[in-house]
Design an enzyme around this catalytic site. Structure first.
Site, short mmCIF file in Angstrom:
data_model
loop_
_atom_site.label_atom_id
_atom_site.label_comp_id
_atom_site.label_asym_id
_atom_site.label_seq_id
_atom_site.Cartn_x
_atom_site.Cartn_y
_atom_site.Cartn_z
N TYR A 235 17.69 29.65 7.16
CA TYR A 235 16.51 30.33 7.70
C TYR A 235 16.52 30.34 9.23
O TYR A 235 16.79 29.30 9.85
CB TYR A 235 15.24 29.60 7.28
CG TYR A 235 14.77 29.86 5.87
CD1 TYR A 235 14.74 31.12 5.31
CD2 TYR A 235 14.28 28.78 5.11
CE1 TYR A 235 14.27 31.33 4.02
CE2 TYR A 235 13.79 28.97 3.82
CZ TYR A 235 13.79 30.25 3.28
OH TYR A 235 13.31 30.44 2.02
N LYS B 122 0.84 -1.20 0.00
CA LYS B 122 0.00 0.00 0.00
C LYS B 122 0.88 1.25 0.00
O LYS B 122 2.09 1.17 0.27
CB LYS B 122 -0.91 -0.03 1.23
CG LYS B 122 -0.14 -0.07 2.55
CD LYS B 122 -1.00 -0.50 3.71
CE LYS B 122 -0.18 -0.46 5.01
NZ LYS B 122 -0.94 -0.99 6.13
N ARG C 65 -9.77 -0.05 15.54
CA ARG C 65 -9.58 0.85 14.41
C ARG C 65 -10.60 0.42 13.36
O ARG C 65 -11.77 0.73 13.49
CB ARG C 65 -8.13 0.80 13.92
CG ARG C 65 -7.80 1.90 12.93
CD ARG C 65 -6.35 1.85 12.46
NE ARG C 65 -6.05 0.64 11.68
CZ ARG C 65 -4.92 0.45 11.04
NH1 ARG C 65 -3.96 1.35 11.10
NH2 ARG C 65 -4.71 -0.65 10.34
N MET D 246 12.53 23.89 2.02
CA MET D 246 11.67 23.11 1.13
C MET D 246 12.46 22.33 0.08
O MET D 246 12.21 21.15 -0.14
CB MET D 246 10.66 24.02 0.44
CG MET D 246 9.64 23.26 -0.40
SD MET D 246 8.55 24.35 -1.31
CE MET D 246 7.63 25.11 0.02
C1 LIG Z 1 -0.11 -1.83 6.80
C2 LIG Z 1 -0.66 -3.11 7.32
C3 LIG Z 1 0.19 -4.21 7.52
C4 LIG Z 1 1.68 -4.12 7.43
O1 LIG Z 1 2.15 -3.62 8.66
P1 LIG Z 1 3.70 -3.40 8.98
O2 LIG Z 1 3.70 -2.89 10.37
O3 LIG Z 1 4.19 -2.39 8.01
O4 LIG Z 1 4.37 -4.72 8.82
C5 LIG Z 1 -0.40 -5.40 7.87
N1 LIG Z 1 -1.75 -5.49 8.02
C6 LIG Z 1 -2.57 -4.44 7.87
C7 LIG Z 1 -4.03 -4.62 8.09
C8 LIG Z 1 -2.06 -3.22 7.53
O5 LIG Z 1 -2.88 -2.17 7.40
#
Ligand SMILES: *Cc1c(COP(=O)(O)O)cnc(C)c1O
Length: 350
Positions: free
Chosen positions: A250, A42, A134, A298
């Protein structure tokens, strides 16, 4: 000229070591006590380029890829038969047509998503919430008959505290998930992210979902440190001599105590080089640490290269991007450092 023909940017470079990526994946796979080892790709493969990351992992034998959004499926490019892509956010209202057309399956996360998906008759994954609070279907909801009649490939849950192995929440979630999985017909069960794999065989089930560890972050699943995957370098635009007593950058946050030779490089917070690395980050010249002096701006960062007198304008400077050390210095997580890398880098895959 079409935009895809535009010359690659030549002032900052992100190097992605796919051999290191694959080596890390193999180590998590080996540590998974026989569970299939997937990969979270992702957020554009944690900022490193999902298409290239997926191609390397699939070539190494990975068969389960995880993305968050439906549009991230297409970004993976064509994948060989037998590779399964699962979309972690499920099917939101308005996304059904996209979901049905995509070469991917949803991980359904709400009761409404489950109800809507039942009408398709297709297989799916399910995310149950066993304590993270969550995203996911509640444990009571999952036992209520809501899931009856669904063709569930993988039943997932996600750990809240896997980065702290001694936290009792890990065992509580393991037990809750084991109990729930016994009551819900699914072909596979999956609980562990990268850190979850390091907790031990009790957390591995049938499939694991490592992410950060593949990219070199977090805890190692074995005795050796994980291999670094991402490297960043930037070109020196200007070399300057700064006299003792002069301030740099800066806000004049750094004052030279002695005369300094500084390099101004084409890298800044727009590239994900965190502003909090002001006066804290460093470049590495042939193993010699050269500190960032003054504020990261930046598009530019200033580095004290007094210890590297042979540098010339136009040379490349490699930044120290050790994830653990950079996270500690910047106050950002390793996840943020990777996913925050900007769009201006020339990306080099080795
Ligand atoms: C992003 C995610 C992972 C991977 O987690 P890491 O901590 O990066 O290994 C696994 N399961 C779900 C549901 C996630 O959202």
């Amino acid at each position: 000229m079409k935009s895809c023909d535009a010359p690659a940017p030549d002032a900052s470079r992100l190097t992605v070591d796919t051999a290191a990526l694959v080596a890390n994946w193999r180590r998590f796979a080996r540590a998974g006590s026989g569970a299939a080892c997937g990969a979270a790709v992702k957020a554009d493969g944690y900022g490193l380029g999902a298409r290239r990351i997926a191609a390397a992992l699939v070539a190494a034998g990975c068969r389960d890829l995880f993305v968050a959004h439906w549009h991230e499926v297409a970004a993976l490019g064509p994948l060989p038969e037998g590779v399964r892509v699962a979309v972690l956010h499920g099917v939101m209202p308005g996304d059904m047509a996209k979901a049905l057309a995509a070469p991917a399956v949803p991980v359904l996360v709400t009761a409404a998503q489950v109800q809507a998906w039942k009408a398709t008759g297709r297989a799916c994954d399910i995310m149950v919430d066993t304590g993270l609070n969550r995203l996911g279907i509640g444990m009571a909801e999952a036992r209520s008959g809501l899931l009856d009649g669904l063709d569930i490939d993988t039943l997932h849950s996600h750990l809240a505290c896997s980065e702290t192995p001694d936290n009792p929440a890990n065992e509580a979630q393991r037990i809750a998930f084991t109990d729930l999985a016994a009551a819900i017909p699914a072909r596979r069960r999956a609980l562990a992210n990268s850190a979850g794999i390091t907790l031990g065989p009790g957390w591995h089930f049938d499939l694991t979902r490592p992410g950060i560890g593949l990219y070199g972050g977090g805890a190692s699943p074995d005795a050796a440190p994980l291999a670094a995957v991402a490297g960043i370098a930037a070109r020196i635009i200007q070399l300057r001599d700064v006299p003792a007593g002069a301030s740099i950058g800066y806000g004049a946050t750094y004052t030279a105590a002695t005369p300094l030779r500084v390099a101004v490089v084409a890298l800044g917070y727009a590239d994900g080089y965190a502003r909090s690395l002001s006066n804290r980050g460093r470049a590495l010249v042939a193993g010699v640490a050269c500190p960032v002096v003054g504020r990261v701006s930046m598009d530019l960062t200033i580095i004290d290269v007094s210890a590297a007198p042979d540098l010339a304008e136009g040379d490349w400077l490699s930044m120290d991007f050790d994830l653990g050390a950079t996270a500690a210095a910047s106050g950002r997580s390793e996840y943020e450092l990777l996913t925050g890398l900007g769009a201006r880098y020339a990306r080099v895959y080795t």
